[in-house]
Design an enzyme around this catalytic site. Structure first.
Site, PDB file in Angstrom:
ATOM      1  N   GLU A   1       2.647  47.271  65.395  1.00 33.94           N
ATOM      2  CA  GLU A   1       1.715  46.599  64.444  1.00 33.94           C
ATOM      3  C   GLU A   1       1.101  47.874  63.535  1.00 33.94           C
ATOM      4  OE1 GLU A   1      -1.307  44.038  66.022  1.00 33.94           O
ATOM      5  OE2 GLU A   1      -2.849  44.737  64.623  1.00 33.94           O
TER       6      GLU A   1
ATOM      7  N   ASP B   1       2.865  41.827  75.303  1.00 36.48           N
ATOM      8  CA  ASP B   1       2.325  41.703  74.222  1.00 36.48           C
ATOM      9  C   ASP B   1       1.010  42.659  74.079  1.00 36.48           C
ATOM     10  OD1 ASP B   1       1.629  40.193  72.067  1.00 36.48           O
ATOM     11  OD2 ASP B   1       0.291  38.729  72.968  1.00 36.48           O
TER      12      ASP B   1
ATOM     13  N   ASN C   1       3.406  34.146  67.000  1.00 38.73           N
ATOM     14  CA  ASN C   1       2.844  34.189  68.091  1.00 38.73           C
ATOM     15  C   ASN C   1       1.950  33.035  68.517  1.00 38.73           C
ATOM     16  OD1 ASN C   1       4.146  36.693  68.337  1.00 38.73           O
ATOM     17  ND2 ASN C   1       2.796  37.734  69.082  1.00 38.73           N
TER      18      ASN C   1
HETATM   19  O1  G3H Z   1      -0.205  38.013  70.469  1.00 41.12           O
HETATM   20  C1  G3H Z   1      -0.668  36.680  70.793  1.00 41.12           C
HETATM   21  C2  G3H Z   1      -1.033  36.021  69.540  1.00 41.12           C
HETATM   22  O2  G3H Z   1      -0.973  36.527  68.182  1.00 41.12           O
HETATM   23  C3  G3H Z   1      -1.699  34.768  69.732  1.00 41.12           C
HETATM   24  O3  G3H Z   1      -2.775  34.442  68.806  1.00 41.12           O
HETATM   25  O4  G3H Z   1      -4.177  33.030  70.167  1.00 41.12           O
HETATM   26  O5  G3H Z   1      -4.369  32.984  67.735  1.00 41.12           O
HETATM   27  O6  G3H Z   1      -2.296  31.859  68.927  1.00 41.12           O
HETATM   28  P1  G3H Z   1      -3.585  32.897  68.579  1.00 41.12           P
HETATM   29 ZN    ZN Z   2      -1.381  38.935  68.804  1.00 35.08          ZN
END
Ligand code: G3H
Ligand code: ZN
Length: 283
Positions: free
Chosen positions: A136, A84, A229
């Protein structure tokens, strides 16, 4: 066995549902999330940030934990192990070498042309190993592994140019979501989301899943979001349960009991999200 994300996300795109990406932090969370998703037969994406990789002891440790748990627990659902927000070509390469099945290259902190250059390099590398690639454009706002970013909305023309130039499998456009907790209501640009999805016809990813209400999540899915996510929300649910347990029993000291006290709440949150996304029984 790990799979890349292509089959699961393309199926989600065709059949209008969304596959959950849950971030892990340790061995126990990995087990809880695998068991919860397997119990409702949902495809699953296990996301690991560079910070979490470091915390857990390195890429090969993470990959060994995930693969071994799948085997030992006899997990039947398709599982993707996804880096990620990989911040460089080198970190993506390291993840692939260690056995990750998918990566996100997030070069969105660079200018547009450099983002294209770095992303393309990762795509070319991943091609040889059958690894799927997410990237992204624009900036998702909020805090990522301790670093603050302000929101920079993605435009449709940028998205189209970026995908055509890089050949990525999935795009994470920045359309108003933030990492961590929202200050006020999330303002998602659904119109651009739909426009990007119709122009590209590839699965879109929505980051910053925490704090987006159910109705907006359903709308995002109808606008082409195929992967959501979620990280902070699970951390809050788990830590609230653990805090309650510790408050109720001041004599407990066994770490197994402490970590496990968040298991039921974490699993409940995972299953609720899977049902909301429509990925139950899609494995
Ligand atoms: O890449 C991870 C996410 O975008 C998680 O986002 O912590 O706001 O759920 P969050
Ligand atoms: Zn993220």
């Amino acid at each position: 066995m790990l799979v890349n994300m292509r089959k699961m996300l393309n199926d989600a795109l065709i059949n209008h549902y969304c596959v959950p990406h849950f971030n892990i932090n340790n061995l126990e969370w990995t087990r809880f999330i695998l068991e919860a998703a397997d119990s409702v037969h949902s495809p699953l994406i296990i996301g690991v940030s560079e910070g979490a990789v470091k915390y857990m002891g390195g890429y090969t440790v993470v990959s060994s934990i995930v693969k071994s748990l799948i085997k030992e627990l006899d997990i039947k659902i398709p599982v993707a192990l996804h880096l990620d927000h990989g911040s460089s070509y080198d970190s993506c390469k390291e993840a692939v070498k260690a056995g990750f099945s998918s990566v996100m290259i997030d070069a969105s902190m660079h200018d547009f042309e450099d983002n294209i250059y770095i992303t393309k390099k990762v795509v070319n590398y991943c091609k040889h190993y059958n690894i799927s690639v997410e990237a992204e454009v624009g900036h998702v706002g909020g805090t990522e592994d301790g670093k603050e970013k302000s929101i920079l909305y993605t435009t449709t023309s940028e998205a189209v140019k970026f995908v055509n130039a890089t050949g990525i499998d999935f795009l994470a456009p920045a359309l108003g979501s933030v990492h961590g907790l929202y200050k006020g209501e999330p303002k998602l640009n659904f119109e651009t989301m739909k426009e990007i999805s119709e122009s590209l016809n590839i699965p879109l990813v929505l980051h910053g899943g925490t704090g987006i209400d159910d109705e907006k999540i359903r709308k995002a899915i109808s606008c082409g979001i195929c992967k959501l996510n979620i990280n902070t929300e699970l951390q809050i649910v788990w830590s609230n349960a653990v805090r309650k347990f510790l408050d109720q029993d001041k004599s407990v000291y066994d770490p197994r009991k402490i970590i496990k006290s968040g298991e039921a709440a974490l699993k409940e949150a995972v299953i609720a999200k899977i049902k909301l996304l429509g990925s139950e029984n899609r494995s």
